[in-house]
Design an enzyme around this catalytic site. Structure first.
Site, PDB file in Angstrom:
ATOM      1  N   LYS A  35      14.331  51.550  59.334  1.00  0.00           N
ATOM      2  CA  LYS A  35      13.166  52.165  58.568  1.00  0.00           C
ATOM      3  C   LYS A  35      12.508  53.037  59.676  1.00  0.00           C
ATOM      4  CE  LYS A  35       9.991  48.472  58.950  1.00  0.00           C
ATOM      5  NZ  LYS A  35       9.607  47.246  57.883  1.00  0.00           N
ATOM      6  N   ARG A 130       1.890  41.468  49.404  1.00  0.00           N
ATOM      7  CA  ARG A 130       2.164  42.937  49.492  1.00  0.00           C
ATOM      8  C   ARG A 130       3.023  43.190  48.233  1.00  0.00           C
ATOM      9  NH1 ARG A 130       3.768  44.912  55.423  1.00  0.00           N
ATOM     10  NH2 ARG A 130       5.834  44.187  54.647  1.00  0.00           N
ATOM     11  N   TYR A 252     -11.596  63.167  81.916  1.00  0.00           N
ATOM     12  CA  TYR A 252     -12.766  63.179  80.930  1.00  0.00           C
ATOM     13  C   TYR A 252     -13.846  62.030  80.906  1.00  0.00           C
ATOM     14  CZ  TYR A 252     -10.754  67.470  78.615  1.00  0.00           C
ATOM     15  OH  TYR A 252     -10.016  68.664  78.582  1.00  0.00           O
ATOM     16  N   MET A 300      -5.073  64.883  76.417  1.00  0.00           N
ATOM     17  CA  MET A 300      -3.927  65.329  75.378  1.00  0.00           C
ATOM     18  C   MET A 300      -2.523  65.602  76.253  1.00  0.00           C
ATOM     19  SD  MET A 300      -3.806  68.847  73.027  1.00  0.00           S
ATOM     20  CE  MET A 300      -5.230  68.392  72.023  1.00  0.00           C
TER      21      MET A 300
HETATM   22  C1  LIG Z   1       9.897  46.083  58.590  1.00  0.00           C
HETATM   23  C2  LIG Z   1      10.760  44.957  57.979  1.00  0.00           C
HETATM   24  C3  LIG Z   1      11.691  43.977  58.589  1.00  0.00           C
HETATM   25  C4  LIG Z   1      11.702  44.031  60.062  1.00  0.00           C
HETATM   26  O1  LIG Z   1      10.726  43.337  60.642  1.00  0.00           O
HETATM   27  P1  LIG Z   1      10.935  43.315  62.322  1.00  0.00           P
HETATM   28  O2  LIG Z   1       9.377  42.469  62.515  1.00  0.00           O
HETATM   29  O3  LIG Z   1      10.644  44.539  62.967  1.00  0.00           O
HETATM   30  O4  LIG Z   1      12.187  42.372  62.759  1.00  0.00           O
HETATM   31  C5  LIG Z   1      12.190  42.870  57.905  1.00  0.00           C
HETATM   32  N1  LIG Z   1      11.880  42.854  56.399  1.00  0.00           N
HETATM   33  C6  LIG Z   1      10.925  43.820  55.802  1.00  0.00           C
HETATM   34  C7  LIG Z   1      11.001  43.562  54.373  1.00  0.00           C
HETATM   35  C8  LIG Z   1      10.480  44.624  56.683  1.00  0.00           C
HETATM   36  O5  LIG Z   1       9.727  45.761  55.769  1.00  0.00           O
END
Ligand SMILES: *Cc1c(COP(=O)(O)O)cnc(C)c1O
Length: 361
Positions: A35, A130, A252, A300
């Site tokens: 993802k 969630r 800065y 930046m």
């Molecule tokens: C992102 C995600 C993972 C992976 O989690 P990691 O901590 O990066 O291994 C696993 N299951 C779900 C449902 C996720 O959203």
């Protein structure tokens, strides 16, 4: 010459890290979680290193399409399932497996016309609150799904809130067991932390951060402990040096003042490149492969580094902000994230679009 900053993606490190995940769960199948553009690495760039996975898990339909366009024919799982009813058409067309976490998604599926039944992962809310159905509603949802002609196999899934921390997984695991023990189907429970720390290796493990070479439970353990390699390098060069006299400041807010005369370097990297602005003085950085620290505020486009441990450094010297440096040196992204009050996940996902990304060989 272009501005000297660049990111490198390391396919060999991705493949190595995936193999580590597999070794931790030899009897399970492994989802490579890709993802958010493979955690900022880019789906297309990460794919060659991760194609040994049993499947890819993600949540953006466009990313699923990208994987099919790369000719990945194996399983793809949509971790949040469909966002609206018509997403199911793409699931049918591309053979995407999808999570069911709410009754509405069952309604959409019941109304969906398809010749090929779908593989679904029914998600239990075991305490993270969630996504997922509560235990009291889980069985009815399973029964309803099981009766649908649109459904092929039903797998069972949950996600842990504290796999990386003190609380651990025991309480949520007990909730999962109680709600599912007499239901058939494959199980998918573990993210990286649950896999590495708690040895949870049910049928499908969901390996995300572990693939990218960041420790899921840093600072309790680092990547050396887990045998992981950095899969992303952010590197640049010195574009100036300065010699500060005692009492002089840099950057800065004059946030760093030299106690004695010292040489400093100015690096072409700033928060507009994705480097964390909250990283204060002494955030680790490599100059010519030698570990030193940042000085003062990140701006930046630039940041300053202490050249005291690297007297030979000059304009053009290589600076490793994180990842793999020259001569076999490396700096874990977790060290930098920790100094900035965040986690490796956020830094890799926040690599800025203006940074050119290359795949190393
Ligand atoms: C992102 C995600 C993972 C992976 O989690 P990691 O901590 O990066 O291994 C696993 N299951 C779900 C449902 C996720 O959203």
């Amino acid at each position: 010459m272009p501005r000297p900053i660049e990111a490198l993606i390391h396919p060999a490190a991705l493949a190595h890290n995936l193999a580590r995940a597999r070794a931790a769960a030899p009897d399970a199948r492994v989802w490579a979680v890709v993802k958010a553009g493979a955690y900022g690495h880019g789906i297309e760039r990460a794919y060659p290193g991760l194609r040994g996975a049993d499947g890819f898990a993600l949540l953006d339909l466009a990313e699923a399409q990208q994987l099919r366009a790369l000719d990945w024919r194996g399983p793809i799982l949509l971790l949040e399932g469909c966002f609206e009813a018509r997403d199911l058409e793409l699931c049918s067309r591309l053979n995407l497996w999808h999570v069911i976490h709410t009754e509405a998604q069952i309604d959409w599926l019941a109304a969906h016309k398809t010749h090929t039944p779908h593989r679904v992962f029914l998600k239990l809310n075991s305490g993270m609150n969630r996504l997922g159905l509560r235990p009291a509603a889980f069985r009815a949802a399973w029964t309803r799904l099981n009766a649908l002609p649109q459904v092929d196999e039903i797998s069972l899934m949950t996600h842990f809130a504290d796999a990386d921390g003190e609380r651990g997984v025991a309480r949520q695991l007990a909730v999962f067991e109680a709600a599912t023990h007499d239901l058939p189907g494959e199980r998918s429970l573990a993210n990286s932390a649950a896999l590495l720390r708690h040895g949870l290796r049910n049928d499908w493990v969901r390996a995300g951060i572990v693939c990218y070479g960041s420790a899921p439970d840093f600072p309790a353990h680092d990547i050396r402990h887990w045998g992981l390699q950095p899969a992303m390098t952010l590197r640049s060069r010195l574009i100036a040096t300065q010699t500060l006299a005692a009492g002089e400041s840099v950057g800065y807010g004059s946030a760093f003042t030299a106690a004695a005369a010292m040489r400093i370097g100015v690096v072409a990297c700033g928060y507009a490149d994705g480097y964390p602005r909250h990283a204060g003085t002494d955030t680790p950085v490599l100059v010519d492969g030698v570990r030193t620290g940042t000085l003062g505020r990140v701006s930046m486009d630039m940041l300053a580094v202490d050249l005291t441990p690297v007297p030979g450094a000059a304009i053009g010297s290589e600076v490793t902000l994180w990842g793999q440096g020259p001569g076999g040196s490396w700096l874990a992204i977790d060290d930098v994230a920790h100094a900035a009050g965040t986690i490796g996940y956020e830094l890799m996902c926040a690599l800025a679009p203006r940074v050119p990304v290359h795949v190393s060989d």
